[in-house]
Scaffold this active site. Structure first.
Site, PDB file in Angstrom:
ATOM      1  CG  HIS A 203      17.010  39.106  13.261  1.00  0.00           C
ATOM      2  ND1 HIS A 203      16.800  39.361  14.584  1.00  0.00           N
ATOM      3  CD2 HIS A 203      15.965  38.335  12.865  1.00  0.00           C
ATOM      4  CE1 HIS A 203      15.674  38.787  14.977  1.00  0.00           C
ATOM      5  NE2 HIS A 203      15.149  38.153  13.958  1.00  0.00           N
TER       6      HIS A 203
HETATM    7  C1  UD1 Z   1      14.475  33.757  10.662  1.00  0.00           C
HETATM    8  C2  UD1 Z   1      12.982  33.975  10.771  1.00  0.00           C
HETATM    9  C3  UD1 Z   1      12.709  35.139  11.711  1.00  0.00           C
HETATM   10  C4  UD1 Z   1      13.383  34.934  13.050  1.00  0.00           C
HETATM   11  C5  UD1 Z   1      14.870  34.659  12.850  1.00  0.00           C
HETATM   12  C6  UD1 Z   1      15.490  34.319  14.173  1.00  0.00           C
HETATM   13  C7  UD1 Z   1      11.594  33.464   8.799  1.00  0.00           C
HETATM   14  C8  UD1 Z   1      10.826  34.063   7.686  1.00  0.00           C
HETATM   15  N1  UD1 Z   1      12.383  34.312   9.488  1.00  0.00           N
HETATM   16  O1  UD1 Z   1      15.033  34.905  10.050  1.00  0.00           O
HETATM   17  O2  UD1 Z   1      11.311  35.245  11.930  1.00  0.00           O
HETATM   18  O3  UD1 Z   1      13.215  36.090  13.826  1.00  0.00           O
HETATM   19  O4  UD1 Z   1      15.031  33.546  11.946  1.00  0.00           O
HETATM   20  O5  UD1 Z   1      16.849  34.583  14.201  1.00  0.00           O
HETATM   21  O6  UD1 Z   1      11.503  32.282   9.051  1.00  0.00           O
HETATM   22  N2  UD1 Z   1      22.294  32.230   7.845  1.00  0.00           N
HETATM   23  C9  UD1 Z   1      23.554  31.780   8.111  1.00  0.00           C
HETATM   24  N3  UD1 Z   1      23.710  30.883   9.118  1.00  0.00           N
HETATM   25  C10 UD1 Z   1      22.696  30.415   9.861  1.00  0.00           C
HETATM   26  C11 UD1 Z   1      21.411  30.876   9.582  1.00  0.00           C
HETATM   27  C12 UD1 Z   1      21.227  31.783   8.571  1.00  0.00           C
HETATM   28  O7  UD1 Z   1      24.514  32.163   7.452  1.00  0.00           O
HETATM   29  O8  UD1 Z   1      22.934  29.600  10.775  1.00  0.00           O
HETATM   30  C13 UD1 Z   1      22.119  33.216   6.759  1.00  0.00           C
HETATM   31  C14 UD1 Z   1      21.803  32.572   5.427  1.00  0.00           C
HETATM   32  O9  UD1 Z   1      22.398  33.335   4.416  1.00  0.00           O
HETATM   33  C15 UD1 Z   1      20.315  32.721   5.317  1.00  0.00           C
HETATM   34  C16 UD1 Z   1      20.089  34.057   6.016  1.00  0.00           C
HETATM   35  O10 UD1 Z   1      21.036  34.073   7.075  1.00  0.00           O
HETATM   36  O11 UD1 Z   1      19.879  32.717   3.998  1.00  0.00           O
HETATM   37  C17 UD1 Z   1      18.719  34.243   6.575  1.00  0.00           C
HETATM   38  O12 UD1 Z   1      18.341  33.124   7.362  1.00  0.00           O
HETATM   39  P1  UD1 Z   1      16.798  32.714   7.456  1.00  0.00           P
HETATM   40  O13 UD1 Z   1      16.669  31.608   8.418  1.00  0.00           O
HETATM   41  O14 UD1 Z   1      16.226  32.507   6.099  1.00  0.00           O
HETATM   42  O15 UD1 Z   1      16.126  34.023   8.025  1.00  0.00           O
HETATM   43  P2  UD1 Z   1      16.458  34.847   9.351  1.00  0.00           P
HETATM   44  O16 UD1 Z   1      16.775  36.235   8.966  1.00  0.00           O
HETATM   45  O17 UD1 Z   1      17.434  34.098  10.168  1.00  0.00           O
HETATM   46  N1  UDP Z   2      19.992  35.490  21.392  1.00  0.00           N
HETATM   47  C1  UDP Z   2      21.193  34.864  21.683  1.00  0.00           C
HETATM   48  N2  UDP Z   2      22.338  35.422  21.181  1.00  0.00           N
HETATM   49  C2  UDP Z   2      22.349  36.562  20.439  1.00  0.00           C
HETATM   50  C3  UDP Z   2      21.104  37.190  20.164  1.00  0.00           C
HETATM   51  C4  UDP Z   2      19.941  36.621  20.647  1.00  0.00           C
HETATM   52  O1  UDP Z   2      21.225  33.843  22.361  1.00  0.00           O
HETATM   53  O2  UDP Z   2      23.426  37.003  20.021  1.00  0.00           O
HETATM   54  C5  UDP Z   2      18.744  34.855  21.886  1.00  0.00           C
HETATM   55  C6  UDP Z   2      17.882  35.753  22.721  1.00  0.00           C
HETATM   56  O3  UDP Z   2      18.280  35.715  24.072  1.00  0.00           O
HETATM   57  C7  UDP Z   2      16.503  35.147  22.488  1.00  0.00           C
HETATM   58  C8  UDP Z   2      16.582  34.581  21.089  1.00  0.00           C
HETATM   59  O4  UDP Z   2      17.962  34.533  20.765  1.00  0.00           O
HETATM   60  O5  UDP Z   2      16.277  34.085  23.394  1.00  0.00           O
HETATM   61  C9  UDP Z   2      15.851  35.489  20.135  1.00  0.00           C
HETATM   62  O6  UDP Z   2      16.065  35.043  18.832  1.00  0.00           O
HETATM   63  P1  UDP Z   2      16.053  36.026  17.585  1.00  0.00           P
HETATM   64  O7  UDP Z   2      16.245  37.435  18.029  1.00  0.00           O
HETATM   65  O8  UDP Z   2      17.005  35.463  16.614  1.00  0.00           O
HETATM   66  O9  UDP Z   2      14.597  35.769  16.987  1.00  0.00           O
HETATM   67  P2  UDP Z   2      13.151  36.417  17.250  1.00  0.00           P
HETATM   68  O10 UDP Z   2      12.837  36.270  18.689  1.00  0.00           O
HETATM   69  O11 UDP Z   2      13.187  37.826  16.776  1.00  0.00           O
HETATM   70  O12 UDP Z   2      12.266  35.598  16.366  1.00  0.00           O
END
Ligand code: UD1
Ligand code: UDP
Length: 359
Positions: A203
């Site tokens: 992601h």
């Molecule tokens: C964010 C964090 C990243 C973290 C990740 C965990 C920042 C800069 N990035 O990235 O460090 O590793 O979360 O997963 O804060 N969206 C949905 N449903 C949701 C959430 C998001 O549809 O429940 C979609 C939306 O279009 C949104 C996009 O995903 O704009 C990105 O979500 P966002 O929280 O901005 O960034 P992540 O890629 O999730």
């Molecule tokens: N995770 C989860 N379901 C998934 C993928 C990840 O529960 O389908 C959990 C994973 O076990 C870990 C956390 O999400 O505890 C990690 O979050 P993510 O990879 O979104 O963010 P990051 O750690 O890169 O910031």
């Protein structure tokens, strides 16, 4: 002490699961959920499965660019902090929610505690790196997961008080492994046998936002010699559709796409995989703690111990390097006790209690 915890996305719900329950034994805690992640499978499931206390306030501030999102959360938090009048705001990790929480508190003259302080990839192109550095320099209490993180803060002359507490995510991983083993039926649902598949997650903006990099990711996953289970993060799902690559992944005979999994299902999936391929920070550590070899789809990591211990190989999106890393011999023994062996949340609470006692 009255603590306002600011969380809003998947990894933060996991981290707060370790800390909030213990924190409430000694302090008053209010939880603000910023709404950065809002789908049930990215948010609610973690509260349900891991017992994170229900949020006291929800800001519904998800979506938009990093700048818009951070600004929106920051603006809303100003009012929340003014109303709650906490003694400390506690933030986790390196996301937009983290930075907004730290900045809003610092500007209001409220002490900031940062859990997972000092992590660095030294790659300023990552939005998370900027968030980490800025959050650390706005924080009063720097709660570090690793000795390397402590060294990074010394090198940067961070002004806050740093403590090595261990990794709170490791607490959750260790506590929930047996529960996941017992309760999750993910292997049966997906028709998977023990050790017969690879688990993958991706992601990171640097991997999925650029269509050319995204295509390299797809090519790499298609080349993996075996079934790859890929729970799709919503950012990745959206980018695959925009780049017309989702059809290709769906058509790949070795790839099984799923919605994001709950924590118990994901833990069981990772625990029984031949190896994990990921660009997640949390998943690299969890693979290590589960004793499953990890191939990291990045060229840097903050969790350098996993690489030094031979459990994790950084391959960026290089297909051949990934295939070579999957072939490497792995000796699966006891993972070294690098991440606090299940006591990090207790140490966080001890440090907060000592901080309060000093006034
Ligand atoms: C964010 C964090 C990243 C973290 C990740 C965990 C920042 C800069 N990035 O990235 O460090 O590793 O979360 O997963 O804060 N969206 C949905 N449903 C949701 C959430 C998001 O549809 O429940 C979609 C939306 O279009 C949104 C996009 O995903 O704009 C990105 O979500 P966002 O929280 O901005 O960034 P992540 O890629 O999730
Ligand atoms: N995770 C989860 N379901 C998934 C993928 C990840 O529960 O389908 C959990 C994973 O076990 C870990 C956390 O999400 O505890 C990690 O979050 P993510 O990879 O979104 O963010 P990051 O750690 O890169 O910031």
């Amino acid at each position: 002490m009255r603590i306002l915890t600011v969380i809003g996305n998947r990894p933060q719900f996991v981290k707060a699961a370790a800390v909030s329950k213990l924190l409430r034994e000694r302090h008053d805690e209010l939880i603000v959920h910023t709404g950065q992640h809002y789908d049930d499978e990215m948010s609610r499931v973690f509260f349900d499965e891991l017992g994170v206390p229900a949020p006291d306030r929800e800001l519904h501030a998800g979506g938009g660019s990093n700048t818009e999102q951070t600004a929106r959360i920051l603006g809303l938090l100003e009012g929340e902090i003014a109303t709650a009048r906490p003694d400390m705001v506690l933030v986790y990790g390196d996301t937009n929610t983290t930075l907004a929480g730290a900045l809003a508190a610092a500007q209001a003259g409220v002490a900031v505690g940062h859990v997972e302080a000092g992590m660095r990839s030294f790659d300023r192109a990552m939005p998370e790196e900027l968030n980490r550095v800025l959050t650390d320099h706005a924080s009063d209490l720097l709660l570090c997961s690793t000795a390397v993180a402590m060294e990074n803060l010394v090198a940067e002359r961070a002004a806050g008080e740093a403590h090595l507490v261990g990794d709170v995510m490791a607490d959750v991983s260790l506590a929930f492994q047996p529960i996941a083993e017992q309760r999750s039926d993910v292997l049966e649902r997906l028709g998977l046998g023990d050790g017969s598949y690879f688990a993958a997650t991706a992601h990171r903006a640097g991997n999925v936002d650029d269509p050319q990099r995204l295509e390299r990711l797809v090519t790499l996953l298609e080349a993996v010699p075996g079934t790859v289970v890929l729970p799709l993060h919503p950012r990745t799902a959206a980018r695959l559709e925009e780049a017309h690559l989702r059809e290709r992944l769906e058509a790949a005979p070795n790839i099984v796409l799923t919605a994001p999994l709950g924590y118990l299902d994901f833990t069981k999936l990772a625990a029984h995989a031949r190896a994990v391929l990921t660009d997640s920070g949390g998943v690299q550590k969890e693979a290590f703690l589960l004793g499953v070899p990890c191939v990291t789809l990045r060229d840097t990591t903050e969790w350098v111990e996993t690489v030094e211990a031979g459990w994790n190989v950084l391959v960026d999106l290089d297909r051949d390097a990934a295939l070579a890393a999957l072939e490497r011999p792995t000796s699966v023994g006891e993972p070294p006790d690098l991440y606090g062996a299940g006591h990090a949340a207790e140490r966080v609470c001890d440090v907060l209690a000592a901080y309060t006692a000093r006034g």
